[in-house]
Write a protein that holds these residues in place. Structure first.
Motif, PDB file in Angstrom:
ATOM      1  N   UNK A 143       0.807  -1.238   0.000  1.00  0.00           N
ATOM      2  CA  UNK A 143       0.000   0.000   0.000  1.00  0.00           C
ATOM      3  C   UNK A 143       0.829   1.271   0.000  1.00  0.00           C
ATOM      4  N   UNK A 144       1.936   1.304   0.761  1.00  0.00           N
ATOM      5  CA  UNK A 144       2.723   2.530   0.805  1.00  0.00           C
ATOM      6  C   UNK A 144       3.433   2.780  -0.523  1.00  0.00           C
ATOM      7  N   UNK A 145       3.880   1.707  -1.171  1.00  0.00           N
ATOM      8  CA  UNK A 145       4.503   1.874  -2.485  1.00  0.00           C
ATOM      9  C   UNK A 145       3.492   2.448  -3.476  1.00  0.00           C
ATOM     10  N   UNK A 146       2.251   1.952  -3.405  1.00  0.00           N
ATOM     11  CA  UNK A 146       1.206   2.475  -4.287  1.00  0.00           C
ATOM     12  C   UNK A 146       0.922   3.935  -3.991  1.00  0.00           C
ATOM     13  N   UNK A 147       0.872   4.276  -2.704  1.00  0.00           N
ATOM     14  CA  UNK A 147       0.541   5.647  -2.326  1.00  0.00           C
ATOM     15  C   UNK A 147       1.644   6.626  -2.719  1.00  0.00           C
ATOM     16  N   UNK A 148       2.895   6.291  -2.417  1.00  0.00           N
ATOM     17  CA  UNK A 148       3.999   7.207  -2.735  1.00  0.00           C
ATOM     18  C   UNK A 148       4.115   7.394  -4.238  1.00  0.00           C
ATOM     19  N   UNK A 149       3.932   6.306  -4.992  1.00  0.00           N
ATOM     20  CA  UNK A 149       3.963   6.443  -6.453  1.00  0.00           C
ATOM     21  C   UNK A 149       2.850   7.375  -6.922  1.00  0.00           C
ATOM     22  N   UNK A 150       1.648   7.201  -6.384  1.00  0.00           N
ATOM     23  CA  UNK A 150       0.518   8.042  -6.805  1.00  0.00           C
ATOM     24  C   UNK A 150       0.780   9.506  -6.460  1.00  0.00           C
ATOM     25  N   UNK A 151       1.286   9.739  -5.256  1.00  0.00           N
ATOM     26  CA  UNK A 151       1.543  11.115  -4.817  1.00  0.00           C
ATOM     27  C   UNK A 151       2.541  11.810  -5.747  1.00  0.00           C
ATOM     28  N   UNK A 152       3.590  11.092  -6.128  1.00  0.00           N
ATOM     29  CA  UNK A 152       4.612  11.709  -6.974  1.00  0.00           C
ATOM     30  C   UNK A 152       4.174  11.775  -8.429  1.00  0.00           C
ATOM     31  N   UNK A 153       3.356  10.840  -8.863  1.00  0.00           N
ATOM     32  CA  UNK A 153       2.779  10.954 -10.205  1.00  0.00           C
ATOM     33  C   UNK A 153       1.936  12.220 -10.304  1.00  0.00           C
ATOM     34  N   UNK A 154       1.207  12.544  -9.250  1.00  0.00           N
ATOM     35  CA  UNK A 154       0.414  13.772  -9.241  1.00  0.00           C
ATOM     36  C   UNK A 154       1.312  14.999  -9.331  1.00  0.00           C
ATOM     37  N   UNK A 155       2.438  14.966  -8.614  1.00  0.00           N
ATOM     38  CA  UNK A 155       3.321  16.129  -8.596  1.00  0.00           C
ATOM     39  C   UNK A 155       3.988  16.380  -9.942  1.00  0.00           C
ATOM     40  N   UNK A 156       4.130  15.337 -10.773  1.00  0.00           N
ATOM     41  CA  UNK A 156       4.685  15.540 -12.120  1.00  0.00           C
ATOM     42  C   UNK A 156       3.565  15.592 -13.161  1.00  0.00           C
ATOM     43  N   UNK A 160      -3.922  11.040 -14.301  1.00  0.00           N
ATOM     44  CA  UNK A 160      -4.669   9.794 -14.461  1.00  0.00           C
ATOM     45  C   UNK A 160      -3.939   8.649 -13.775  1.00  0.00           C
ATOM     46  N   UNK A 161      -2.638   8.592 -13.968  1.00  0.00           N
ATOM     47  CA  UNK A 161      -1.817   7.582 -13.299  1.00  0.00           C
ATOM     48  C   UNK A 161      -1.912   7.749 -11.781  1.00  0.00           C
ATOM     49  N   UNK A 162      -1.897   8.983 -11.321  1.00  0.00           N
ATOM     50  CA  UNK A 162      -1.992   9.249  -9.888  1.00  0.00           C
ATOM     51  C   UNK A 162      -3.336   8.785  -9.330  1.00  0.00           C
ATOM     52  N   UNK A 163      -4.415   9.110 -10.030  1.00  0.00           N
ATOM     53  CA  UNK A 163      -5.743   8.725  -9.554  1.00  0.00           C
ATOM     54  C   UNK A 163      -5.862   7.200  -9.454  1.00  0.00           C
ATOM     55  N   UNK A 164      -5.368   6.517 -10.455  1.00  0.00           N
ATOM     56  CA  UNK A 164      -5.413   5.048 -10.408  1.00  0.00           C
ATOM     57  C   UNK A 164      -4.545   4.522  -9.269  1.00  0.00           C
TER      58      UNK A 164
END
Length: 619
Positions: A143-156, A160-164
């Motif tokens: 879960x944390x790997x998914x969350x950190x990836x989503x958070x940083x996808x949003x920042x760049x 859509x990748x972040x929301x998923x």
């Protein structure tokens, strides 16, 4: 007892001291043991743990790295090196240690996520995103790997990748409020208010005291056309009742001495390269030092050249980022501030918790947030009669402190020269909006679709960073088409960084202001770049910012009373390209002659409003 057993016993005793937080007692013994056995990797590791506990970050890191050199597969020692270099403030070495750790120990997801977060702190969002993605790819069910990836996808701006990613994180950890909160932020960035509202509600159902979701629900209320001013105020008051009003002191400081030289303080997280800087500069530059002593309370994590520039304009500068609310409030009290002005309100990095503690006799909000804070300890809201006309005060918990004009603007020196209207070269009109999609609701898009239908051959440019994302672009195109727009005449762009966006205004004939939440800084920039802006009067206060700016600039004829007037004004402007070219060519002279860039005149108004409120508070 054998020698080996005695040595092991001594190490066990030293480790027990370290575990008990008695590292200072343990270190002499550890050093004595290491002198006899310098190749013992666990001993160097223990020395590093003890040193880190004593906040000797560099010393701890060197011990951890010595342990790793002796035993390259020592994962805990390498993790210690990451933490120790971070503690020492050496982010490059901490990042390098995290990357090395993840390369050697890919099963340890914490190396990957920590490397990503450290890279983000170092300002390298691209590297942070790649590290987070690698950790997620290696650990798709963490879960944390998914969350950190989503958070940083949003920042760049991979929304859509972040929301998923946030949706996946929520699935993997249903008890996390962070994941639905992140999902709501992605939806809000696109202007999908219903999804954002639902996601914030989910976060608050999991964690009722989750303040970020409360704050962003307030933020959402400003954009959603279905939220009335009364409902917006009620939401802000509910937040304040839960998070702010309980901190008000029983005996707050009182205003005295009506004619005294006032010590005025400004609090902001945006004393840096930020859209509010041109407004703050003009205020600090023109204060009458005979009547006001000016203090800045900077909540900036990483100061930049603009921070230094603003600090030089103040009489005193106080960094407060590292201070908690109680300590920051105590600092403000100790400086004897008479009037404390909030410049951020509910935007990112705000210090409303400091204001809730009422460290100054008189407190007000201005600039960063165009509606109420909801906080009882904030006395005033500085604005003008266009943004908050008589009879609309009930939208605020604060008393309205009216000025003749709400803002003055000091143009960026790096803004490009005014370009001629592109219609002269292209033969067709181009309308544009360069703000975030949060403001572009269906009513706005529908009206802009009607505008293209009215003006043959015209095109519409939407330019904002979220349009970097192909899926977001596809959804915007689909929305525009469903609302009656001709998608063959819609251009989507995501210019960044500056000055690319400023240069892109040269491709726009007329800028379009959204509603019910008008643009702010982008309207000032468009005008200085020669691009006229058409706005529509909507509900105060959020729907009157455009009108305030245009009135102050001497462009009141660009303010429309309703949809039909909006369409007519925009369409009429491009029917006469020669007149449009003349307007643009003279725009800067017009602005220079207006109150919009009359910093000294504005600050006299500002000071007069503050003084009136101070005198009233003195009784």
């Amino acid at each position: 007892m054998t020698d080996a057993a005695a040595i092991a016993q001594r190490w066990d005793a030293l480790a027990a001291l370290v575990r008990e937080g008695r590292g200072a007692e343990a270190l002499p013994g550890i050093d004595a043991e290491l002198a006899a056995m310098p190749g013992f990797a666990p001993g160097h590791y223990l020395r590093g743990v003890a040193s880190l506990g004593l906040r000797r970050g560099s010393e701890a890191a060197l011990s951890a790295e010595r342990a790793c050199a002796l035993q390259p597969d020592f994962a805990d020692a390498r993790w210690l090196a990451v933490l120790a270099w971070e503690s020492a403030g050496d982010l490059p070495k901490a990042i390098a240690a995290a990357r090395e750790g993840f390369a050697r120990h890919p099963a340890r997801v914490d190396f990957g996520t920590m490397g990503a977060l450290l890279s983000e702190r170092a300002g390298d969002l691209g590297a942070a995103y790649e590290s987070a993605k690698a950790a997620r790819d290696r650990h798709p069910d963490h879960p944390n790997a998914a969350f950190v990836h989503a958070m940083l996808a949003q920042k760049v701006w991979r929304l859509d990748e972040a929301a998923k990613g946030f949706a996946r994180a929520a699935e993997l950890d249903p008890a996390s409020a962070d994941a639905p909160f992140g999902l709501g932020n992605c939806a809000l960035e696109e202007g999908d208010y219903a999804t954002a509202r639902s996601a914030y509600a989910r976060a608050l159902a999991i964690k009722p005291d989750y303040e970020p979701a409360w704050i962003n629900r307030l933020y959402l209320s400003n954009y959603d056309p279905d939220v009335s001013p009364d409902a917006r105020r009620a939401l802000h008051e509910a937040w304040a009742a839960k998070f702010a009003d309980r901190f008000a002191p029983a005996d707050p400081p009182r205003a005295r001495e009506p004619a005294k030289r006032l010590r005025i303080g400004y609090v902001s997280a945006d004393f840096r390269a930020h859209s509010v800087a041109p407004f703050v500069r003009t205020l600090l530059r023109h204060h009458d030092r005979a009547s006001f002593e000016v203090h800045g309370f900077s909540n900036v994590e990483t100061p930049d050249a603009e921070t230094a520039r603003l600090a030089a304009l103040a009489d005193a500068w106080h960094p407060i980022y590292a201070l908690d609310d109680d300590t920051a409030a105590a600092l403000i009290r100790s400086t004897g501030i008479d009037v404390l002005i909030d410049l951020s309100a509910h935007t990112s990095g705000n210090r409303l918790g400091v204001f809730a503690r009422k460290p100054a006799p008189l407190q007000a909000s201005w600039l960063g947030y165009c509606t109420t804070t909801g906080i009882k300890a904030i006395d005033g809201f500085l604005t003008d009669a266009t943004i908050v006309p008589e009879g609309h005060e009930a939208a605020f918990t604060e008393t309205i402190w009216r000025m003749k004009h709400a803002y003055a603007f000091e143009p960026q020196e790096t803004l490009p020269d005014v370009a001629p209207p592109p219609i002269l070269a292209k033969g067709y009109a181009t309308f544009g909006h360069f703000g975030r999609l949060q403001r572009v609701n269906d009513d706005v898009l529908r009206l802009w679709a009607r505008l293209l239908a009215r003006v043959p051959g015209a095109r519409l440019i939407l330019n904002t960073l979220s349009l970097n994302d192909a899926a977001v672009r596809a959804r915007v195109i689909a929305r525009f088409e469903n609302l009656g727009g001709d998608i063959s005449r819609l251009d989507l762009a995501a210019t960044a960084p500056q000055p690319k966006t400023w240069a892109a205004y040269g491709q726009v004939d007329v800028a379009l202001d959204p509603f019910p939440f008008n643009a702010g800084a982008t309207t000032f920039e468009a005008l200085w770049l020669g691009v006229p802006v058409v706005t529509k009067l909507a509900a105060p206060p959020l729907g009157r910012m455009g009108a305030s700016i245009l009135e102050t600039a001497g462009l009141a004829d660009w303010i429309a009373a309703d949809d039909d007037a909006y369409l007519s004004r925009a369409a009429d402007a491009v029917r006469d390209p020669a007149a449009l070219a003349e307007l643009r060519a003279g725009m800067r002279d017009r602005l220079r002659a207006s109150a919009l860039v009359d910093g000294k005149g504005f600050v006299r108004e500002f000071e007069a409003a503050v003084r009136r409120a101070w005198i009233a508070a003195c009784g």
